[in-house]
Design an enzyme around this catalytic site. Structure first.
Site, short mmCIF file in Angstrom:
data_model
loop_
_atom_site.label_atom_id
_atom_site.label_comp_id
_atom_site.label_asym_id
_atom_site.label_seq_id
_atom_site.Cartn_x
_atom_site.Cartn_y
_atom_site.Cartn_z
N HIS A 18 0.91 -1.30 0.09
CA HIS A 18 -0.01 -0.06 -0.02
C HIS A 18 1.04 1.18 0.04
O HIS A 18 0.64 2.27 -0.68
CB HIS A 18 -0.80 -0.08 1.15
CG HIS A 18 -2.02 -1.07 1.27
ND1 HIS A 18 -2.25 -1.69 2.36
CD2 HIS A 18 -2.89 -1.08 0.71
CE1 HIS A 18 -3.09 -2.44 2.32
NE2 HIS A 18 -3.73 -2.41 1.27
N LYS A 42 -18.11 -5.32 6.63
CA LYS A 42 -16.85 -6.02 6.34
C LYS A 42 -16.45 -6.32 7.68
O LYS A 42 -16.36 -5.43 8.69
CB LYS A 42 -15.87 -5.52 5.58
CG LYS A 42 -15.74 -6.09 4.11
CD LYS A 42 -14.43 -5.50 3.53
CE LYS A 42 -14.21 -6.09 2.17
NZ LYS A 42 -13.03 -5.32 1.40
N ARG A 91 -1.88 -5.80 -8.65
CA ARG A 91 -0.58 -6.64 -8.50
C ARG A 91 -0.62 -7.65 -9.56
O ARG A 91 0.48 -7.70 -10.29
CB ARG A 91 -0.89 -7.03 -7.02
CG ARG A 91 -0.65 -6.27 -5.74
CD ARG A 91 -1.25 -6.94 -4.67
NE ARG A 91 -2.59 -7.00 -4.67
CZ ARG A 91 -3.48 -7.20 -3.68
NH1 ARG A 91 -2.80 -7.68 -2.57
NH2 ARG A 91 -4.60 -7.26 -3.72
N SER A 129 -2.78 -7.61 2.60
CA SER A 129 -3.21 -7.57 3.87
C SER A 129 -3.65 -9.10 4.66
O SER A 129 -3.54 -9.37 5.81
CB SER A 129 -4.27 -6.53 4.14
OG SER A 129 -3.72 -5.11 3.76
P1 ADP Z 1 -9.82 -2.99 -0.38
O1 ADP Z 1 -10.95 -4.03 0.49
O2 ADP Z 1 -10.54 -1.78 -1.03
O3 ADP Z 1 -9.53 -3.99 -1.71
P2 ADP Z 1 -7.21 -3.23 0.42
O4 ADP Z 1 -6.61 -2.32 1.64
O5 ADP Z 1 -7.05 -4.60 0.38
O6 ADP Z 1 -8.76 -2.77 0.38
O7 ADP Z 1 -6.59 -2.80 -1.02
C1 ADP Z 1 -6.52 -1.24 -1.42
C2 ADP Z 1 -5.90 -1.22 -2.71
O8 ADP Z 1 -4.78 -1.53 -2.66
C3 ADP Z 1 -6.48 -2.05 -3.72
O9 ADP Z 1 -6.55 -1.52 -4.97
C4 ADP Z 1 -5.35 -3.31 -3.95
O10 ADP Z 1 -5.43 -3.66 -5.09
C5 ADP Z 1 -4.32 -2.66 -3.55
N1 ADP Z 1 -3.25 -3.28 -2.84
C6 ADP Z 1 -3.24 -4.12 -1.75
N2 ADP Z 1 -2.11 -4.63 -1.53
C7 ADP Z 1 -1.26 -4.09 -2.81
C8 ADP Z 1 0.12 -4.25 -2.90
N3 ADP Z 1 0.98 -5.33 -2.46
N4 ADP Z 1 0.83 -3.73 -3.85
C9 ADP Z 1 -0.10 -2.74 -4.66
N5 ADP Z 1 -1.49 -2.81 -4.32
C10 ADP Z 1 -2.05 -3.17 -3.34
#
Ligand code: ADP
Length: 161
Positions: A18, A42, A91, A129
């Site tokens: 992130h 959620k 990703r 995450s």
């Molecule tokens: P959500 O529940 O909105 O998907 P996340 O916190 O899981 O929330 O992810 C938020 C955004 O960050 C999403 O677009 C996800 O694809 C991106 N994201 C999560 N992990 C990574 C990572 N390791 N590298 C790049 N983008 C990521």
């Protein structure tokens, strides 16, 4: 005109992936708002205020990045902030199905919105995450995947081993 972008997500917890996206967005846009979704349907490990704290600590050195939270529809939040650019991280190909569906819905709900996908550094391609939560739950240190601050919060949450 100031170029403003909004990066929404669960950030449960914030990972180095992130953070990589936040740094990239901060280089491309004048102003970035990272906003934590407060979605009661959620189940989260960390509360919204805990997730906000993690983000605030991590972006302290980035003057054009601010942290916020939102409830309800993301497009309503974007309209309120007068933002038209939405940042999402991509990703792997498997992210695309969900992300394209989301982008398409958001565009239907708010035709002026533009979703911009940013790709993280290769080392974060397989970082999520959900994985971080899982390894922390099983007692492993997550230091390689999160900031030292988040690693401490994970240890407090799941108990240090
Ligand atoms: P959500 O529940 O909105 O998907 P996340 O916190 O899981 O929330 O992810 C938020 C955004 O960050 C999403 O677009 C996800 O694809 C991106 N994201 C999560 N992990 C990574 C990572 N390791 N590298 C790049 N983008 C990521």
């Amino acid at each position: 005109m100031t170029r403003l972008a909004v990066y929404p997500g669960s950030f449960d917890p914030l990972t180095r992936g992130h953070l990589d996206i936040i740094h990239r967005a901060a280089r491309v846009f004048d102003h970035v708002i990272v906003t934590v979704s407060n979605n009661a349907s959620k189940k989260h490990v960390f509360s919204v205020s805990e997730r906000l704290e993690m983000l605030e600590e991590a972006v302290r050195g980035l003057p054009n990045v601010h942290v916020d939270t939102f409830t309800g529809l993301l497009v309503d939040y974007l309209k309120k902030k007068k933002a038209r650019v939405l940042i999402r991280g991509l990703r792997v190909v498997s992210d695309m199905d969900y992300e394209f569906q989301l982008a398409s819905f958001n565009r239907r709900l708010y035709k002026d919105v533009e979703t911009v996908f940013l790709m993280p550094d290769d080392q974060y391609t397989y970082l999520a995450s959900s994985m971080v939560r899982e390894i922390a739950r099983l007692g492993a240190g997550a230091d390689a995947f999160v900031t030292p601050y988040v690693a401490r919060k994970l240890k407090l949450k799941f108990g240090a081993k």
